[in-house]
Every structure is written in structure tokens, then in C-alpha cells.
Design a protein around this motif. Structure first.
Motif, short mmCIF file in Angstrom:
data_model
loop_
_atom_site.label_atom_id
_atom_site.label_comp_id
_atom_site.label_asym_id
_atom_site.label_seq_id
_atom_site.Cartn_x
_atom_site.Cartn_y
_atom_site.Cartn_z
N SER A 150 7.14 9.63 -3.55
CA SER A 150 7.00 9.75 -2.21
C SER A 150 7.52 8.68 -1.63
O SER A 150 8.11 8.64 -0.29
CB SER A 150 5.74 10.12 -1.68
N HIS A 151 7.20 7.51 -1.96
CA HIS A 151 7.88 6.19 -1.52
C HIS A 151 9.36 6.09 -1.48
O HIS A 151 10.03 5.71 -0.82
CB HIS A 151 7.25 4.92 -2.39
N ARG A 152 9.78 6.68 -2.70
CA ARG A 152 11.42 6.60 -2.74
C ARG A 152 11.98 7.70 -1.76
O ARG A 152 12.96 7.34 -1.27
CB ARG A 152 11.70 7.21 -4.16
N VAL A 153 11.41 8.70 -1.39
CA VAL A 153 11.77 9.78 -0.34
C VAL A 153 11.81 8.99 1.01
O VAL A 153 12.71 8.99 1.87
CB VAL A 153 10.87 10.95 -0.19
N ILE A 154 10.78 8.19 1.44
CA ILE A 154 10.55 7.47 2.41
C ILE A 154 11.66 6.53 2.70
O ILE A 154 12.45 6.11 3.62
CB ILE A 154 9.13 6.81 2.59
N LYS A 155 12.11 5.88 1.42
CA LYS A 155 13.05 4.77 1.22
C LYS A 155 14.45 5.54 1.81
O LYS A 155 15.33 5.03 2.55
CB LYS A 155 13.31 4.29 0.04
N TRP A 156 14.75 6.70 1.20
CA TRP A 156 15.82 7.61 1.29
C TRP A 156 16.14 7.85 2.76
O TRP A 156 17.06 7.67 3.55
CB TRP A 156 15.94 8.74 0.54
N ILE A 157 15.10 8.29 3.37
CA ILE A 157 15.08 8.57 4.89
C ILE A 157 15.34 7.33 5.73
O ILE A 157 16.25 7.58 6.74
CB ILE A 157 13.51 9.08 5.40
N LYS A 158 14.86 6.17 5.50
CA LYS A 158 15.30 4.96 6.10
C LYS A 158 16.79 4.74 5.60
O LYS A 158 17.51 4.18 6.77
CB LYS A 158 14.52 3.59 5.62
N ASP A 159 17.24 5.06 4.69
CA ASP A 159 18.75 4.55 4.23
C ASP A 159 19.65 5.40 5.14
O ASP A 159 20.82 4.99 5.13
CB ASP A 159 18.85 4.95 2.82
N ILE A 160 18.98 6.72 5.39
CA ILE A 160 20.30 7.61 5.98
C ILE A 160 20.08 7.57 7.57
O ILE A 160 20.36 8.46 8.55
CB ILE A 160 19.95 9.01 5.62
N ASP A 161 19.37 6.37 7.96
CA ASP A 161 19.08 5.91 9.56
C ASP A 161 18.34 6.76 10.29
O ASP A 161 18.50 7.06 11.49
CB ASP A 161 20.55 6.07 10.15
N LEU A 162 17.19 7.24 9.58
CA LEU A 162 16.11 7.97 10.33
C LEU A 162 14.78 7.10 10.00
O LEU A 162 13.91 7.74 9.98
CB LEU A 162 16.03 9.32 9.68
N LYS A 163 14.97 5.92 10.19
CA LYS A 163 13.84 5.19 9.82
C LYS A 163 12.62 5.06 11.10
O LYS A 163 11.78 5.03 10.55
CB LYS A 163 14.21 3.52 9.71
N GLU A 164 12.98 5.87 12.06
CA GLU A 164 12.08 5.84 13.10
C GLU A 164 11.04 6.94 12.82
O GLU A 164 9.83 7.15 13.45
CB GLU A 164 12.45 5.85 14.39
N PHE A 165 11.51 7.85 11.85
CA PHE A 165 10.68 9.10 11.42
C PHE A 165 9.96 8.79 10.19
O PHE A 165 9.32 9.60 9.71
CB PHE A 165 11.60 10.31 11.44
N ALA A 166 10.40 7.68 9.48
CA ALA A 166 9.87 7.76 8.03
C ALA A 166 8.47 7.60 7.90
O ALA A 166 7.89 8.11 7.02
CB ALA A 166 10.55 6.42 7.57
N GLU A 167 7.86 6.79 8.85
CA GLU A 167 6.22 6.67 8.36
C GLU A 167 5.67 8.03 8.58
O GLU A 167 4.53 8.06 8.03
CB GLU A 167 5.87 5.53 9.60
N ASN A 168 6.23 9.11 9.09
CA ASN A 168 5.53 10.29 9.28
C ASN A 168 5.41 10.97 7.90
O ASN A 168 4.69 11.93 7.75
CB ASN A 168 6.09 11.31 10.16
N LEU A 169 6.08 10.43 6.78
CA LEU A 169 5.80 10.87 5.49
C LEU A 169 4.68 10.51 4.84
O LEU A 169 4.54 10.98 3.54
CB LEU A 169 7.32 10.65 4.77
N LEU A 170 4.01 9.63 5.20
CA LEU A 170 3.07 8.70 4.55
C LEU A 170 1.78 9.86 4.42
O LEU A 170 1.45 10.75 5.40
CB LEU A 170 2.38 7.65 5.42
N ASN A 171 1.33 10.18 3.04
CA ASN A 171 0.13 10.90 2.96
C ASN A 171 0.58 12.48 3.26
O ASN A 171 -0.30 13.09 3.66
CB ASN A 171 -1.02 10.43 3.79
N SER A 172 1.86 12.70 3.47
CA SER A 172 2.47 14.08 3.48
C SER A 172 2.45 15.08 2.31
O SER A 172 2.30 16.30 2.41
CB SER A 172 3.71 14.25 4.50
#
Length: 388
Positions: free
Chosen positions: A220-242
Motif C-alpha cells: 500500500s505504501h508503494r502505491v501511495i508513492k506511485w500516486i505521488k510520482d504521477i503528480d497526484l500527491k494531493e490525493f495520496a493521503e486518502n489511500l491510508l488505511n484503505s
């Protein structure tokens, strides 16, 4: 009988203390009573269960199985490993006072594993996954650390993971969200695909830590990193505990861009952002899904498991569902972990999927219907589709 290649380190042990030269001179002799507890644990890890004395049985139960609450009744009733190998579910409940269904299952699965190891094949890789690793590391990897306490209370280890059904998750672990159930089952499916080999899983994750490849093994942490890498970092934290991790993205064909956008909290009106997500997801998981399908076909299992979800993240439960709870349940086969066996399919190829229930408790066996021709693999049943 030659020593068994058992698990590497006990849950609470200092591996250095167990690697001292004195351990090489240990034997199941009359001097066994003089051995300290860690030495007894070492005996449990290097000798067949059928050769254990009472002290080794107790050390195994307390340290390896993390069940010191049953030591008193065990010391009164179980005097050897041979007796332990022959215990039934009823013996565990009435003779040892193991009233917890999940605790009994843990013991039965472990005994089954040791019985298989008596044939010289060694313990399963799942034996290396103690309940501390499952409750902390594994649940964090699949993005559901909020269930850590429940898994810890029930002492869920690697062997138990491979037996869990949707009903177990809901009834015993109090996991009621359907998407979270699917996330956990797919996390277990990934472990099964890798024969419960922690080292192999970690090695693949290291290789793709800084490259957007092999998303099947992503945490899950790697998916969050990928979301940030594709310039969607403002949404990344929503993946926590998802519960969104790589196996969900690759193995569940119903998990699509809309599913990801819903979890990320990207509003339906943000068409340009969603279009960007479509292209990035297509580039990431398109080939991974094709590779997974090909791998399954090569081992004779056809297409990957079809996981169709009800009442998932994006929509409320439907009151018009056509399936009952039993008919619509996502199920896994309650099987023993891989132990080096090589069952053959009709065409002679190794399917690496155990088909024998051995002497598992009836409550485990009864939840698993036999697979018929054309049904989804590994015990999953299809249910009504609702996009995330």
C-alpha cells in the motif's frame, strides 16, 4: 531421521543465543530436563515432532506458538510429541481447554504441517510467518493496519492466513467492510502465488522500489508513492488505511480507474485529472494483468481469480442484491500451506495447490465447497458486480 529444515527464528528469541556451539551437542536424552527454555525451543526447531519430550512440547507451545495460556493443561496431559501429533479438535478443546475456535485452528494447522514435515519435506514457508509479522508487517503492507489488534488477539499466523474465509474475517475478526475483506483475501492470494515465501516477496519488492514495474507485489505504501510520482500527491493521503495494494490493482479485474478515483477522492467533475489517471493506470497494470493471466494459464489454472464485489467503497449496500450471504460470499479454500508437495493436474502438470484437507477441523472443511469444472479457482465464488 534427519533434522527438519524448520523456521529460522522464534518470535521472541535472540537468534544469536540459539546459534551458540552448545546447541550442536543437544539431544533428546535423559539430560533434557537440564536444558533451558531456549534450548528446548531449538530442539523443537531441529527435530521431528514425534521425537519431542514433554519439555520440548511445552517450549514449542509457549514460545513458537505464542500460547503460554495453555501451558498448565498441556504439561498435565501431553507428555510427548507423538501424543501431540495425534490430538483431535475435541482433544484440544476438552483436554487442553482451548475454547477459542481460532486458537484451535492454529494448533491443528501447525500439527498438520509438522505431520507433513515428518516425511522429510520440512515445514511450509508459511511456518516462518508468525502472528507478530502478520499483525504488524503484513497488515501494514496491505494497507489495513487498523485490524492489527484483532489479528494479534487471535494469533493469526501464516498457516491461518491461508485458511481464512470471508466468513472468518467477518465473524471472528470483525471486518465487515466488503472491500477490506477482498483486499485481505487478495493479499493472501499473492502469498499463495509465491508459496508463502517472505524472502521471495521482499526481493521482488526491493527490485521495483524505484521503478514502476511489477505492481502485483506492491505494498500500500508503494502505491501511495506511485500516486505521488504521477503528480497526484494531493490525493495520496486518502489511500491510508484503505486496503488498496498491488494485488488488488492487478488480480481484481473489477478494480478500474473509477475505483481508484473513488478511493483517492477525485470528484467526478475533475475530468482532466481522471483522464490522466486512466492513462497512468493503463500503463502500469495493463501488462501486469496480462502477465498474471499468462502465468495462471501456464500452470493450468486458466484465468486469474474473478473477484466481483458487492457493497464496495464507492456505493452504499444495495437492498436488491440477488444473492444470499452464503451464495455471495468470497471464499478461499481452507487448505494447508504449501509444504513442498507437487500435486498433479489431469495433464500431469504441477498445480501447486493442495487438494487434501487431512484432519482439519470440521468447521474449516465445511466452509469449502468442492471445485467443479469451470468454477473460479482457489475457492472464490462470483457475486454481483458493483464498481468501487
Amino acid at each position: 531421521m534427519s533434522p527438519l529444515p524448520l523456521s529460522s527464528n522464534p518470535p521472541h528469541s535472540d537468534s544469536d543465543s540459539l546459534s551458540s556451539p552448545t546447541r550442536h551437542s543437544l539431544s533428546l536424552s535423559d539430560g533434557e530436563d537440564q536444558l533451558d527454555r531456549l534450548q528446548q525451543v531449538e530442539l523443537a526447531r531441529t527435530t521431528p515432532m514425534s521425537q519431542w519430550r514433554a519439555g520440548t512440547v511445552q517450549a514449542w507451545l509457549e514460545v513458537v506458538m505464542a500460547m503460554p495460556m495453555y501451558i498448565r493443561t498441556c504439561s498435565e496431559n501431553v507428555k510427548s510429541g507423538k501424543v501431540l501429533l495425534g490430538l483431535t479438535d475435541e482433544d484440544l478443546e476438552l483436554g487442553l481447554g482451548v475454547s477459542s475456535l481460532m486458537h484451535r485452528r492454529k494448533l491443528r494447522l501447525a500439527i498438520e504441517d509438522y505431520r507433513e514435515a515428518e516425511n522429510g519435506r520440512g515445514l511450509s514457508k508459511a511456518a516462518d510467518m508468525d502472528h507478530h509479522w502478520v499483525a504488524k508487517a503484513w497488515l501494514s503492507d496491505v494497507g489495513l493496519p487498523q485490524y492489527s489488534q484483532a489479528f494479534h488477539n487471535h494469533l493469526v499466523d501464516g498457516r491461518m492466513l491461508n485458511s481464512l474465509t470471508r466468513r472468518d474475517l467477518e465473524r471472528h475478526l470483525n471486518i465487515t467492510k466488503k472491500f477490506h475483506q477482498v483486499s485481505l483475501l487478495l493479499g493472501i492470494e499473492l502469498l499463495h502465488l509465491l508459496s508463502f515465501d517472505k524472502e521471495a516477496l521482499q526481493a521482488r519488492r526491493i527490485q521495483c522500489e524505484h521503478q514502476n514495474v511489477d505492481p502485483l507485489v506492491w505494498t500500500s505504501h508503494r502505491v501511495i508513492k506511485w500516486i505521488k510520482d504521477i503528480d497526484l500527491k494531493e490525493f495520496a493521503e486518502n489511500l491510508l488505511n484503505s486496503g488498496v495494494h498491488g494485488a488488488v490493482m492487478v488480480l481484481d479485474p473489477s478494480f478500474n480507474t473509477d475505483s481508484m478515483a473513488t478511493v483517492l477522492g477525485i470528484q467526478s467533475g475533475k475530468h482532466m485529472v481522471r483522464r490522466h489517471l486512466v492513462e497512468e493506470m493503463k500503463a502500469l497494470i495493463g501488462s501486469a494483468r496480462a502477465d498474471t493471466k499468462q502465468d495462471n494459464e501456464c500452470i493450468g489454472q486458466g484465468t486469474p481469480p474473478t473477484l466481483l464485489r458487492q457493497n464496495s467503497v464507492g456505493r452504499p449496500p444495495s437492498s436488491t442484491g440477488r444473492h444470499t450471504d452464503d451464495e455471495g460470499s468470497l471464499r478461499r479454500r481452507a487448505v494447508k500451506p504449501p509444504t513442498g508437495f507437487s500435486p498433479k493436474g489431469r495433464n500431469g502438470r504441477d498445480l501447486s495447490c493442495h487438494g487434501s484437507y487431512g484432519s482439519l477441523p470440521r468447521e474449516v472443511r465445511d466452509q469449502t465447497p468442492p471445485r467443479t469444472e469451470g468454477s473460479p479457482i482457489r475457492g472464490y465464488t462470483s457475486i454481483e458486480v458493483t464498481n468501487v
